[in-house]
Design a protein around this motif. Structure first.
Motif, PDB file in Angstrom:
ATOM      1  N   ARG A 197       0.815  -1.227   0.000  1.00  0.00           N
ATOM      2  CA  ARG A 197       0.000   0.000   0.000  1.00  0.00           C
ATOM      3  C   ARG A 197       0.847   1.274   0.000  1.00  0.00           C
ATOM      4  NH1 ARG A 197      -4.424  -2.486  -1.076  1.00  0.00           N
ATOM      5  NH2 ARG A 197      -5.731  -3.351   0.526  1.00  0.00           N
ATOM      6  N   GLN A 198       2.077   1.191  -0.481  1.00  0.00           N
ATOM      7  CA  GLN A 198       2.926   2.386  -0.517  1.00  0.00           C
ATOM      8  C   GLN A 198       2.713   3.135  -1.818  1.00  0.00           C
ATOM      9  OE1 GLN A 198       6.740   0.558   0.199  1.00  0.00           O
ATOM     10  NE2 GLN A 198       6.605   0.943   2.384  1.00  0.00           N
ATOM     11  N   PHE A 199       2.974   2.497  -2.938  1.00  0.00           N
ATOM     12  CA  PHE A 199       2.818   3.134  -4.240  1.00  0.00           C
ATOM     13  C   PHE A 199       1.356   3.486  -4.508  1.00  0.00           C
ATOM     14  CE2 PHE A 199       2.057   2.497  -8.872  1.00  0.00           C
ATOM     15  CZ  PHE A 199       2.772   3.580  -9.346  1.00  0.00           C
ATOM     16  N   SER A 200       0.476   2.549  -4.247  1.00  0.00           N
ATOM     17  CA  SER A 200      -0.936   2.741  -4.598  1.00  0.00           C
ATOM     18  C   SER A 200      -1.639   3.799  -3.760  1.00  0.00           C
ATOM     19  CB  SER A 200      -1.698   1.416  -4.474  1.00  0.00           C
ATOM     20  OG  SER A 200      -1.680   0.958  -3.148  1.00  0.00           O
ATOM     21  N   SER A 201      -1.063   4.200  -2.649  1.00  0.00           N
ATOM     22  CA  SER A 201      -1.724   5.193  -1.805  1.00  0.00           C
ATOM     23  C   SER A 201      -1.224   6.621  -2.029  1.00  0.00           C
ATOM     24  CB  SER A 201      -1.554   4.817  -0.327  1.00  0.00           C
ATOM     25  OG  SER A 201      -0.198   4.882   0.023  1.00  0.00           O
ATOM     26  N   ILE A 202      -0.260   6.801  -2.919  1.00  0.00           N
ATOM     27  CA  ILE A 202       0.253   8.142  -3.218  1.00  0.00           C
ATOM     28  C   ILE A 202      -0.778   8.880  -4.072  1.00  0.00           C
ATOM     29  CG2 ILE A 202       2.061   9.459  -4.388  1.00  0.00           C
ATOM     30  CD1 ILE A 202       3.950   7.099  -3.724  1.00  0.00           C
ATOM     31  N   LEU A 203      -1.099  10.089  -3.684  1.00  0.00           N
ATOM     32  CA  LEU A 203      -2.055  10.887  -4.450  1.00  0.00           C
ATOM     33  C   LEU A 203      -1.457  11.267  -5.793  1.00  0.00           C
ATOM     34  CD1 LEU A 203      -3.514  13.232  -1.697  1.00  0.00           C
ATOM     35  CD2 LEU A 203      -4.644  11.300  -2.811  1.00  0.00           C
ATOM     36  N   TYR A 204      -2.272  11.181  -6.827  1.00  0.00           N
ATOM     37  CA  TYR A 204      -1.815  11.492  -8.176  1.00  0.00           C
ATOM     38  C   TYR A 204      -1.429  12.963  -8.318  1.00  0.00           C
ATOM     39  CZ  TYR A 204      -1.502  10.774 -13.197  1.00  0.00           C
ATOM     40  OH  TYR A 204      -1.031  10.674 -14.476  1.00  0.00           O
ATOM     41  N   SER A 205      -1.999  13.793  -7.480  1.00  0.00           N
ATOM     42  CA  SER A 205      -1.753  15.233  -7.564  1.00  0.00           C
ATOM     43  C   SER A 205      -0.461  15.670  -6.864  1.00  0.00           C
ATOM     44  CB  SER A 205      -2.935  15.992  -6.971  1.00  0.00           C
ATOM     45  OG  SER A 205      -3.111  15.631  -5.613  1.00  0.00           O
ATOM     46  N   GLU A 206       0.206  14.753  -6.160  1.00  0.00           N
ATOM     47  CA  GLU A 206       1.454  15.120  -5.481  1.00  0.00           C
ATOM     48  C   GLU A 206       2.528  15.510  -6.485  1.00  0.00           C
ATOM     49  OE1 GLU A 206       3.025  12.570  -2.465  1.00  0.00           O
ATOM     50  OE2 GLU A 206       1.063  12.297  -1.545  1.00  0.00           O
ATOM     51  N   LYS A 207       3.436  16.332  -6.018  1.00  0.00           N
ATOM     52  CA  LYS A 207       4.439  16.948  -6.881  1.00  0.00           C
ATOM     53  C   LYS A 207       5.262  15.937  -7.683  1.00  0.00           C
ATOM     54  CE  LYS A 207       8.266  20.225  -6.704  1.00  0.00           C
ATOM     55  NZ  LYS A 207       9.108  21.040  -5.844  1.00  0.00           N
ATOM     56  N   HIS A 208       5.738  14.890  -7.063  1.00  0.00           N
ATOM     57  CA  HIS A 208       6.646  13.951  -7.715  1.00  0.00           C
ATOM     58  C   HIS A 208       5.973  12.620  -8.071  1.00  0.00           C
ATOM     59  CE1 HIS A 208       9.999  16.594  -6.965  1.00  0.00           C
ATOM     60  NE2 HIS A 208       9.647  16.679  -5.693  1.00  0.00           N
ATOM     61  N   SER A 209       4.656  12.598  -8.129  1.00  0.00           N
ATOM     62  CA  SER A 209       3.961  11.324  -8.344  1.00  0.00           C
ATOM     63  C   SER A 209       4.317  10.671  -9.679  1.00  0.00           C
ATOM     64  CB  SER A 209       2.452  11.516  -8.229  1.00  0.00           C
ATOM     65  OG  SER A 209       1.978  12.389  -9.235  1.00  0.00           O
ATOM     66  N   LYS A 210       4.498  11.457 -10.708  1.00  0.00           N
ATOM     67  CA  LYS A 210       4.815  10.886 -12.023  1.00  0.00           C
ATOM     68  C   LYS A 210       6.201  10.237 -12.040  1.00  0.00           C
ATOM     69  CE  LYS A 210       1.709  13.798 -14.665  1.00  0.00           C
ATOM     70  NZ  LYS A 210       1.055  14.528 -13.599  1.00  0.00           N
ATOM     71  N   LYS A 211       7.092  10.719 -11.188  1.00  0.00           N
ATOM     72  CA  LYS A 211       8.426  10.123 -11.121  1.00  0.00           C
ATOM     73  C   LYS A 211       8.367   8.708 -10.551  1.00  0.00           C
ATOM     74  CE  LYS A 211      10.988  14.405 -10.939  1.00  0.00           C
ATOM     75  NZ  LYS A 211      11.943  15.240 -10.236  1.00  0.00           N
ATOM     76  N   TYR A 212       7.460   8.502  -9.575  1.00  0.00           N
ATOM     77  CA  TYR A 212       7.297   7.154  -9.019  1.00  0.00           C
ATOM     78  C   TYR A 212       6.870   6.188 -10.128  1.00  0.00           C
ATOM     79  CZ  TYR A 212       7.375   9.142  -4.283  1.00  0.00           C
ATOM     80  OH  TYR A 212       7.723   9.784  -3.133  1.00  0.00           O
ATOM     81  N   SER A 213       5.957   6.639 -10.967  1.00  0.00           N
ATOM     82  CA  SER A 213       5.475   5.788 -12.056  1.00  0.00           C
ATOM     83  C   SER A 213       6.574   5.526 -13.073  1.00  0.00           C
ATOM     84  CB  SER A 213       4.272   6.444 -12.737  1.00  0.00           C
ATOM     85  OG  SER A 213       3.242   6.631 -11.809  1.00  0.00           O
ATOM     86  N   SER A 214       7.369   6.532 -13.389  1.00  0.00           N
ATOM     87  CA  SER A 214       8.475   6.363 -14.342  1.00  0.00           C
ATOM     88  C   SER A 214       9.498   5.355 -13.822  1.00  0.00           C
ATOM     89  CB  SER A 214       9.170   7.697 -14.603  1.00  0.00           C
ATOM     90  OG  SER A 214       8.286   8.599 -15.190  1.00  0.00           O
ATOM     91  N   VAL A 215       9.790   5.439 -12.545  1.00  0.00           N
ATOM     92  CA  VAL A 215      10.734   4.484 -11.949  1.00  0.00           C
ATOM     93  C   VAL A 215      10.130   3.082 -11.982  1.00  0.00           C
ATOM     94  CG1 VAL A 215      11.873   3.800  -9.796  1.00  0.00           C
ATOM     95  CG2 VAL A 215      11.915   6.187 -10.516  1.00  0.00           C
ATOM     96  N   GLY A 216       8.840   2.959 -11.727  1.00  0.00           N
ATOM     97  CA  GLY A 216       8.181   1.649 -11.771  1.00  0.00           C
ATOM     98  C   GLY A 216       8.252   1.017 -13.150  1.00  0.00           C
TER      99      GLY A 216
END
Length: 174
Positions: A38-57
């Motif tokens: 529940r770490q990745f899936s609970s990050i709000l999409y509107s957070e500043k660096h959220s797209k970076k988490y997805s890119s790393v994934g």
């Protein structure tokens, strides 16, 4: 920094055993993306660096796909957990909120479909092994989940795999 590490050419020559630092790093990083944590899936999409988490994934999926012998088991564990969550959607169980309409619209849970798309492009056989196509096809039959239909359409690689094309056909013909 993590994107650079995962893209570095010398990393593909490293074994991912549990004994070395690289293996522990990759396992820890993969655990961050697993729905059970529940770490990745609970990050709000509107957070500043959220797209970076997805890119790393996505880069992690590419890296693990290249590491056939040692990375396959790690990637398989991640895909299996995502598929388990998809199965809960199709079974209408209330035990998981990972793919609830609210989570899909406001949190990074939607980007699990990006990860599945990366797997479909780089290692479509793994989706077959983890039985991912069945739940995805079942979701296509749920009329009330157009949000998931759009994510499936946007993420899967329909050019290389016949199973993905069956899903595309079902989505297009309703």
């Amino acid at each position: 920094l993590m994107l650079c590490l995962l893209q570095h050419p010398s990393l593909t020559t490293v074994t991912l055993s549990e004994d070395n630092v690289c293996g522990k790093f990759i396992r820890t990083l993969t655990n961050f993306y697993k729905p059970s944590g529940r770490q990745f899936s609970s990050i709000l999409y509107s957070e500043k660096h959220s797209k970076k988490y997805s890119s790393v994934g996505v880069q992690l999926v590419k890296y693990l796909s290249k590491m056939e012998s040692s990375g396959g088991g790690i990637l398989s564990g991640l895909v299996t957990e995502i598929v388990d969550q998809l199965c809960q959607v199709t079974a209408s169980k209330l035990t998981s909120d990972v793919f609830s309409p609210s989570s899909v619209s406001h949190k990074l849970a939607r980007d699990y479909f990006l990860l599945l798309g990366a797997v479909s492009f780089h290692n479509s056989n793994l989706l077959k092994q983890c039985k991912a196509y069945g739940p995805l096809l079942d979701i296509c039959g749920i009329v009330s989940r157009l949000d998931l239909h759009k994510l499936i359409l946007a993420s899967l690689d329909f050019a290389h795999d016949v199973h993905a094309r069956v899903i595309l056909e079902k989505l297009l013909t309703g």
